[in-house]
Scaffold this motif. Structure first.
Motif, PDB file in Angstrom:
ATOM      1  N   SER A 187       0.926  -1.135  -0.056  1.00 26.62           N
ATOM      2  CA  SER A 187       0.074   0.036  -0.067  1.00 26.62           C
ATOM      3  C   SER A 187       1.035   1.160  -0.104  1.00 26.62           C
ATOM      4  CB  SER A 187      -0.857   0.156   1.423  1.00 26.62           C
ATOM      5  OG  SER A 187      -0.227   0.141   2.392  1.00 26.62           O
ATOM      6  N   ASP A 188       2.178   1.224   0.171  1.00 28.43           N
ATOM      7  CA  ASP A 188       3.110   2.338   0.500  1.00 28.43           C
ATOM      8  C   ASP A 188       4.178   2.225  -0.501  1.00 28.43           C
ATOM      9  OD1 ASP A 188       4.428   4.401   1.385  1.00 28.43           O
ATOM     10  OD2 ASP A 188       3.926   4.373   3.463  1.00 28.43           O
ATOM     11  N   ARG A 189       4.257   2.861  -1.583  1.00 25.71           N
ATOM     12  CA  ARG A 189       5.301   2.798  -2.318  1.00 25.71           C
ATOM     13  C   ARG A 189       6.652   3.315  -1.813  1.00 25.71           C
ATOM     14  NH1 ARG A 189       7.886   6.154  -6.192  1.00 25.71           N
ATOM     15  NH2 ARG A 189       8.834   4.910  -8.083  1.00 25.71           N
ATOM     16  N   LYS A 190       6.240   4.673  -1.276  1.00 25.80           N
ATOM     17  CA  LYS A 190       7.545   5.416  -0.790  1.00 25.80           C
ATOM     18  C   LYS A 190       7.973   4.555   0.416  1.00 25.80           C
ATOM     19  CE  LYS A 190       5.762  10.045  -1.822  1.00 25.80           C
ATOM     20  NZ  LYS A 190       5.564  11.415  -1.467  1.00 25.80           N
ATOM     21  N   PHE A 191       7.434   3.980   1.343  1.00 24.54           N
ATOM     22  CA  PHE A 191       7.947   3.047   2.363  1.00 24.54           C
ATOM     23  C   PHE A 191       8.681   1.953   1.805  1.00 24.54           C
ATOM     24  CE2 PHE A 191       7.569  -1.146   4.606  1.00 24.54           C
ATOM     25  CZ  PHE A 191       7.979  -0.395   5.838  1.00 24.54           C
ATOM     26  N   ALA A 196      14.539   0.105   0.297  1.00 27.07           N
ATOM     27  CA  ALA A 196      15.713  -0.079  -0.533  1.00 27.07           C
ATOM     28  C   ALA A 196      17.087   0.655  -0.221  1.00 27.07           C
ATOM     29  CB  ALA A 196      15.205   0.401  -1.846  1.00 27.07           C
ATOM     30  N   THR A 197      16.857   1.746   0.593  1.00 25.52           N
ATOM     31  CA  THR A 197      18.224   2.250   0.972  1.00 25.52           C
ATOM     32  C   THR A 197      18.986   1.606   1.822  1.00 25.52           C
ATOM     33  OG1 THR A 197      17.133   3.633   2.752  1.00 25.52           O
ATOM     34  CG2 THR A 197      16.963   4.576   0.552  1.00 25.52           C
ATOM     35  N   TYR A 198      18.528   0.692   2.484  1.00 28.99           N
ATOM     36  CA  TYR A 198      19.279  -0.207   3.485  1.00 28.99           C
ATOM     37  C   TYR A 198      19.947  -1.410   2.719  1.00 28.99           C
ATOM     38  CZ  TYR A 198      16.822   2.110   7.235  1.00 28.99           C
ATOM     39  OH  TYR A 198      16.219   3.130   8.060  1.00 28.99           O
ATOM     40  N   LEU A 240      14.574  -4.963  -4.581  1.00 28.30           N
ATOM     41  CA  LEU A 240      14.654  -5.171  -3.109  1.00 28.30           C
ATOM     42  C   LEU A 240      14.682  -6.666  -2.974  1.00 28.30           C
ATOM     43  CD1 LEU A 240      12.859  -3.167  -0.342  1.00 28.30           C
ATOM     44  CD2 LEU A 240      14.289  -5.188   0.039  1.00 28.30           C
ATOM     45  N   SER A 241      15.836  -7.328  -2.544  1.00 29.98           N
ATOM     46  CA  SER A 241      15.738  -8.566  -2.378  1.00 29.98           C
ATOM     47  C   SER A 241      14.826  -9.282  -1.241  1.00 29.98           C
ATOM     48  CB  SER A 241      17.198  -8.970  -1.884  1.00 29.98           C
ATOM     49  OG  SER A 241      18.187  -8.502  -2.578  1.00 29.98           O
TER      50      SER A 241
END
Length: 464
Positions: A187-191, A196-198, A240-241
């Motif tokens: 539900s939250d693409r920005k989340f 993915a920054t991790y 994102l793995s």
């Protein structure tokens, strides 16, 4: 003339009564091609529990072992004997390959089957201070933990979720996973973009039980098909793995095993599939352990029967805990997946030396795979040898042409419960849960004896 028993007595171990959890002697016997655990409680009578449908594979697991790897410290003394001294006590035979860090009891679903009995009604979260204490215990035990999995409940509901991720990321942990039902990811693409920054060394452990409405409603209480589709779309977008995690119930979703493996192979972000037969612990609506249990050997055979890639020689016992873990690896190429596990000489693997790999394919492929799995890797490249890879560490950072994105794994992860508990095997457990008080406890025994109010019952058992 003497009358023979209807079975072959193989070995003696200890188990528990599935009703009162009191420790009992148990026989492991072979009968009609199956392996059973026979035990008798003086109060609740005899039990006969199916533990394997493949005698030869069961015996092979006894041979597929390696020297035990110990944690840097022990957390509890030996006092009452296994499984009442967790943990980890000095009698345990394996360090933590994977440690769960449970950050909340709250969940945005109320699945009919949940080992933690999480739900929206449970409004308790671990404080950042508690989580720091649990993390410090994990690091103190392992030095550089292989895998820490942030779990719950549903961890993405924690009000300080990203602060927890930052806290984990700053510690010397090789690989981080987030165990999630995927609702927020869908539900939250920005989340997802922020998750993915991790990368690298970060992975989503995504609940993915079925493509069918009936199975999803029985296991999760709701139809999650559209949620899963949206979640995978977002995960693929940011590469994102992801590991797809399938909770298996006999006769419900076990015929979808091959379809789920193939689906995972077709997804950019998916690095593998983990199949987990239901552990009879926690909330178990519409579950009969006499008819609904699945053994590891049954799941292994279903993978072989349903998959076009993984065959008998591809699904091997994992040496650190061969009774409860089996694993197969494939290399994703432009020409399709190539099974890797069959290329390993298990004798060399178990001796801890350099792996011998037999190739019938071209020298270029041989060169590329050896480059990926070279045992002479540097800390900077973090490439893994096949020996390490087969000890269930999903950590591959390799040359561009063969990277973590190209390796696909299929894992069977079976957790023992009160029915099939084998104390001999519990001592080899390598998947653990961090207790809020700093103890590190095997997943199998945590859900039987150490979760919530169950510890009160454990105190009674310790006095028997």
């Amino acid at each position: 003339m003497p009358k023979n028993r209807p079975y072959l007595f193989y070995e003696l171990t200890n188990s528990v009564c599935s009703t009162c959890l009191q420790k009992l002697e148990a026989k492991v016997v072979f009968q009609d091609g199956n392996v059973y655990l026979l035990k008798r409680c003086k109060e609740h009578g005899p039990e006969k529990v199916l533990i394997s449908t493949d005698v030869e594979y069961y015996k092979r697991c006894r041979e597929f072992i390696k020297p035990s790897e110990m944690p840097l410290r022990w957390n509890t003394p030996i006092k009452y004997g296994c499984p009442y001294d967790c943990g980890l006590c000095p009698d345990h035979e394996q360090h933590s390959c994977l440690t769960l860090l449970e950050v909340t009891d709250q969940c945005n679903l109320e699945c009919p089957i949940c080992y933690a009995e999480s739900s929206p009604k449970r409004q308790t979260w671990r404080s950042l201070e508690q989580i720091k204490k649990m993390l410090d215990a994990i690091v103190a035990n392992e030095g550089e933990p292989d895998i820490v999995q942030i779990s719950g409940g549903e961890p993405t509901t924690h009000p300080h979720f990203f602060e927890i991720l930052d806290m984990v990321k700053t510690r010397p942990i090789k690989h981080i996973m987030v165990n999630t039902n995927g609702l927020r990811i869908a539900s939250d693409r920005k989340f997802v973009q922020r998750l993915a920054t991790y990368l690298p060394g970060f992975e989503i452990y995504l609940q993915f039980d079925s493509f069918e409405e009936k199975a999803l409603k029985e296991l999760r209480g709701v139809d999650l098909r559209e949620v899963r589709k949206k979640a995978i779309d977002h995960l693929n977008e940011f590469n994102l793995s992801t590991t797809l995690v399938v909770t298996l119930k006999k006769g419900l979703n076990d015929r979808e095993i091959g379809k789920i493996i193939q689906y995972g192979l077709n997804q950019k972000a998916v690095r593998g599939v983990t199949f987990q037969p239901i552990q009879a612990a926690g909330r178990l609506k519409d579950y009969d352990p006499a008819t609904d249990r699945l053994t590891l050997s049954e799941v292994r055979q279903m993978i072989i029967d349903q998959s076009e890639i993984f065959q008998n020689e591809d699904m091997l016992p994992v040496p650190c805990h061969p009774d409860c873990l089996a694993m197969g690896y494939a290399l994703k190429t432009e020409d399709g997946p190539i099974p890797l596990t069959r290329l390993i000489d298990p004798d060399i693997l178990l001796q801890g030396g350099r792996n011998t790999i037999v190739f019938e394919r071209d020298e270029e492929l041989k060169s590329r795979i050896f480059e990926l799995f070279s045992t002479n890797h540097s800390p900077q490249t973090s490439a893994l040898s096949l020996k390490q890879l087969l000890c269930c560490l999903p950590l591959v950072h390799a040359p561009e042409e063969i990277a973590y994105d190209n390796v696909f794994r299929v894992i069977i992860m079976q957790f023992m419960d009160a029915y099939d508990l084998d104390v001999r095997s519990v001592k080899k457990s390598c998947v653990h849960i961090a207790h809020p008080d700093g103890r590190i406890i095997p997943f199998d025994t945590f859900n039987l004896f150490y979760r919530d109010e169950k510890e009160e019952r454990l105190k009674e058992l310790q006095q028997i």
